[in-house]
Write an enzyme that holds these catalytic residues in place. Structure first.
Site, PDB file in Angstrom:
ATOM      1  N   GLY A 128      47.892  43.487  29.554  1.00 57.41           N
ATOM      2  CA  GLY A 128      47.860  42.130  29.816  1.00 57.41           C
ATOM      3  C   GLY A 128      47.353  41.271  28.658  1.00 57.41           C
ATOM      4  N   ALA A 129      47.762  41.535  27.297  1.00 56.79           N
ATOM      5  CA  ALA A 129      47.185  40.895  26.286  1.00 56.79           C
ATOM      6  C   ALA A 129      47.951  39.566  25.722  1.00 56.79           C
ATOM      7  CB  ALA A 129      46.850  41.911  25.160  1.00 56.79           C
ATOM      8  N   SER A 130      49.060  39.174  26.429  1.00 59.11           N
ATOM      9  CA  SER A 130      49.633  38.008  25.951  1.00 59.11           C
ATOM     10  C   SER A 130      49.114  36.565  26.046  1.00 59.11           C
ATOM     11  CB  SER A 130      51.000  38.031  26.563  1.00 59.11           C
ATOM     12  OG  SER A 130      50.824  37.382  27.889  1.00 59.11           O
ATOM     13  N   ASN A 190      43.509  45.639  31.995  1.00 60.81           N
ATOM     14  CA  ASN A 190      43.219  43.980  32.423  1.00 60.81           C
ATOM     15  C   ASN A 190      44.605  43.548  32.886  1.00 60.81           C
ATOM     16  OD1 ASN A 190      42.197  41.115  31.593  1.00 60.81           O
ATOM     17  ND2 ASN A 190      44.149  41.193  30.539  1.00 60.81           N
ATOM     18  N   SER A 241      36.841  42.229  39.725  1.00 55.49           N
ATOM     19  CA  SER A 241      36.707  40.833  40.007  1.00 55.49           C
ATOM     20  C   SER A 241      35.456  40.385  40.962  1.00 55.49           C
ATOM     21  CB  SER A 241      37.738  40.215  40.476  1.00 55.49           C
ATOM     22  OG  SER A 241      37.564  38.821  41.016  1.00 55.49           O
ATOM     23  N   TYR A 276      44.715  40.302  46.716  1.00 59.64           N
ATOM     24  CA  TYR A 276      43.931  40.393  45.448  1.00 59.64           C
ATOM     25  C   TYR A 276      42.472  41.066  45.452  1.00 59.64           C
ATOM     26  CZ  TYR A 276      42.125  38.924  40.759  1.00 59.64           C
ATOM     27  OH  TYR A 276      41.421  38.720  39.834  1.00 59.64           O
TER      28      TYR A 276
HETATM   29  N1  LIG Z   1      40.321  34.405  34.921  1.00 55.58           N
HETATM   30  C1  LIG Z   1      39.645  34.773  36.042  1.00 55.58           C
HETATM   31  O1  LIG Z   1      38.883  33.784  36.442  1.00 55.58           O
HETATM   32  C2  LIG Z   1      39.446  36.150  36.392  1.00 55.58           C
HETATM   33  C3  LIG Z   1      38.263  36.367  37.280  1.00 55.58           C
HETATM   34  C4  LIG Z   1      38.237  38.053  37.693  1.00 55.58           C
HETATM   35  C5  LIG Z   1      39.018  38.915  37.090  1.00 55.58           C
HETATM   36  N2  LIG Z   1      40.064  38.531  36.491  1.00 55.58           N
HETATM   37  C6  LIG Z   1      41.032  39.498  35.938  1.00 55.58           C
HETATM   38  O2  LIG Z   1      41.111  39.185  34.691  1.00 55.58           O
HETATM   39  C7  LIG Z   1      42.277  39.625  34.026  1.00 55.58           C
HETATM   40  C8  LIG Z   1      43.020  38.731  33.159  1.00 55.58           C
HETATM   41  O3  LIG Z   1      42.942  37.476  33.963  1.00 55.58           O
HETATM   42  P1  LIG Z   1      43.506  36.143  33.192  1.00 55.58           P
HETATM   43  O4  LIG Z   1      42.896  34.985  33.664  1.00 55.58           O
HETATM   44  O5  LIG Z   1      43.531  36.216  31.696  1.00 55.58           O
HETATM   45  O6  LIG Z   1      45.013  36.317  34.002  1.00 55.58           O
HETATM   46  P2  LIG Z   1      46.717  36.165  33.605  1.00 55.58           P
HETATM   47  O7  LIG Z   1      47.204  36.067  35.028  1.00 55.58           O
HETATM   48  O8  LIG Z   1      46.760  35.113  32.661  1.00 55.58           O
HETATM   49  O9  LIG Z   1      46.498  37.684  32.855  1.00 55.58           O
HETATM   50  C9  LIG Z   1      47.325  38.780  33.564  1.00 55.58           C
HETATM   51  C10 LIG Z   1      48.208  39.196  32.246  1.00 55.58           C
HETATM   52  O10 LIG Z   1      48.971  40.555  32.948  1.00 55.58           O
HETATM   53  C11 LIG Z   1      50.234  40.525  32.691  1.00 55.58           C
HETATM   54  N3  LIG Z   1      51.081  41.273  33.483  1.00 55.58           N
HETATM   55  C12 LIG Z   1      51.457  41.234  34.852  1.00 55.58           C
HETATM   56  N4  LIG Z   1      52.191  41.956  35.293  1.00 55.58           N
HETATM   57  C13 LIG Z   1      52.221  43.005  34.427  1.00 55.58           C
HETATM   58  C14 LIG Z   1      52.772  44.116  34.243  1.00 55.58           C
HETATM   59  N5  LIG Z   1      53.531  44.548  35.337  1.00 55.58           N
HETATM   60  N6  LIG Z   1      52.949  44.884  33.071  1.00 55.58           N
HETATM   61  C15 LIG Z   1      52.198  44.640  32.102  1.00 55.58           C
HETATM   62  N7  LIG Z   1      51.507  43.373  32.158  1.00 55.58           N
HETATM   63  C16 LIG Z   1      51.514  42.630  33.114  1.00 55.58           C
HETATM   64  C17 LIG Z   1      50.567  39.184  32.624  1.00 55.58           C
HETATM   65  O11 LIG Z   1      51.855  38.807  31.765  1.00 55.58           O
HETATM   66  C18 LIG Z   1      49.388  38.421  32.007  1.00 55.58           C
HETATM   67  O12 LIG Z   1      49.526  38.328  30.798  1.00 55.58           O
HETATM   68  C19 LIG Z   1      43.124  40.127  35.548  1.00 55.58           C
HETATM   69  O13 LIG Z   1      43.232  41.449  35.596  1.00 55.58           O
HETATM   70  C20 LIG Z   1      42.527  39.253  36.508  1.00 55.58           C
HETATM   71  O14 LIG Z   1      42.678  39.636  37.846  1.00 55.58           O
HETATM   72  C21 LIG Z   1      40.266  37.163  36.080  1.00 55.58           C
END
Ligand SMILES: NC(=O)c1ccc[n+]([C@@H]2O[C@H](COP(=O)([O-])OP(=O)(O)OC[C@H]3O[C@@H](n4cnc5c(N)ncnc54)[C@H](O)[C@@H]3O)[C@@H](O)[C@H]2O)c1
Length: 254
Positions: free
Chosen positions: A14-16, A89, A144, A157
């Site tokens: 999920g590193a994009s 992630n 989370s 979620y």
């Molecule tokens: N941002 C926040 O407030 C927050 C808080 C708590 C936990 N998190 C967790 O942190 C992580 C990242 O959060 P973020 O805000 O960057 O969210 P985001 O939605 O931008 O990142 C998720 C990434 O996962 C990728 N992804 C989705 N489905 C996929 C698949 N089938 N295969 C491979 N990649 C896939 C997406 O393309 C995206 O780049 C997630 O696990 C999220 O649940 C985020």
């Protein structure tokens, strides 16, 4: 920045964009060779790392598919000869459709659990052969605050992120004999595109209410999480396993 992770190889799923991108950049700054993996392309992440002199390979990954996870691990091993760190992630977060628990679509529920829990299981299976052969490794699963605080209108979620903590604990017990550590991080809402999408027009109201519940009353930025990632990835945490570290400004205490 100390190059604590020199010669280590780190996969970040999920590193994009968002937090995954931030983790990838910081792990590379610490000296790790980084594999940025995502279902969408990681060109931007790769570019940022390469521009600052780091090493990064980007890989197309769908965590819903075991052969895609296996291919990612194989490409990593073929290129770098080892796998030291896996940051699980990738998740359905920003793109999730929330709502009352009894109005969630069954397909959305299943998709969420498939990506957010089973996806971690699949990625762990993919890298475990290399880590066992090395008799070392650090797996970091992203949970989370939703898991512990109970986020309303996102039952799929919250449930998935609570499962990440159980998975982390059980896997830590199973892999300790191979000197592989498994830990989890529980962030609160962080200012990312994903969070903007997740809360939609309730963003300001939600982030204000969340910050009010913290001992440290401000919204987190991605940079607030990277110290914990670096700690869990490095030998600084060499006797820490099965733990969940909440990075939530002091909202809940484990
Ligand atoms: N941002 C926040 O407030 C927050 C808080 C708590 C936990 N998190 C967790 O942190 C992580 C990242 O959060 P973020 O805000 O960057 O969210 P985001 O939605 O931008 O990142 C998720 C990434 O996962 C990728 N992804 C989705 N489905 C996929 C698949 N089938 N295969 C491979 N990649 C896939 C997406 O393309 C995206 O780049 C997630 O696990 C999220 O649940 C985020």
């Amino acid at each position: 920045m100390h190059k604590d992770l020199e010669n280590k190889v780190a996969i970040i799923t999920g590193a994009s964009r968002g937090l995954g991108q931030e983790y990838a950049v910081k792990l590379a700054e610490a000296g790790a060779k980084v594999i940025a993996a995502d279902i969408t392309d990681c060109n931007k992440t790769t570019q940022i790392i390469k521009d600052s002199g780091g090493t990064c390979m980007s890989v197309q990954l769908d965590v819903r598919n075991q052969s895609s996870c296996d291919a990612m691990a194989k490409m990593t091993f073929d290129k770098f000869g080892r796998i030291d760190i896996l940051v699980n992630n990738a998740a359905l977060y920003g793109s999730l459709k929330g709502g009352r628990f009894d109005a969630l679509a069954e397909q959305d529920w299943n998709d969420c659990l498939d990506v957010n829990i089973s996806g971690i299981w699949r990625c762990c299976k993919a890298v475990i052969g290399s880590m066992k052969a090395q008799q070392s490794g650090s797996i970091i699963n992203i949970s989370s605050l939703a898991a512990l605080a109970g986020l309303p209108y996102a039952l799929h979620y919250s449930t998935s992120k609570a499962a990440v903590i159980g998975l982390t604990r059980a896997l830590a017990r199973e892999l300790g004999r191979d000197w592989i550590r498994v830990n989890s991080i529980g962030p609160t809402a962080v200012a990312t595109e994903g969070t903007e999408e997740f809360f939609g027009d309730k963003l300001e109201q939600a982030t204000k209410a969340i910050a009010e519940g913290q001992a440290l009353k401000r919204t987190l930025s991605p940079d607030d999480l990277t110290g914990t990632i670096l700690y869990l990835a490095s030998d600084a945490s060499k006797f820490v396993t099965g733990q969940t570290i909440m990075v939530d400004g002091g909202t809940v205490f484990l």
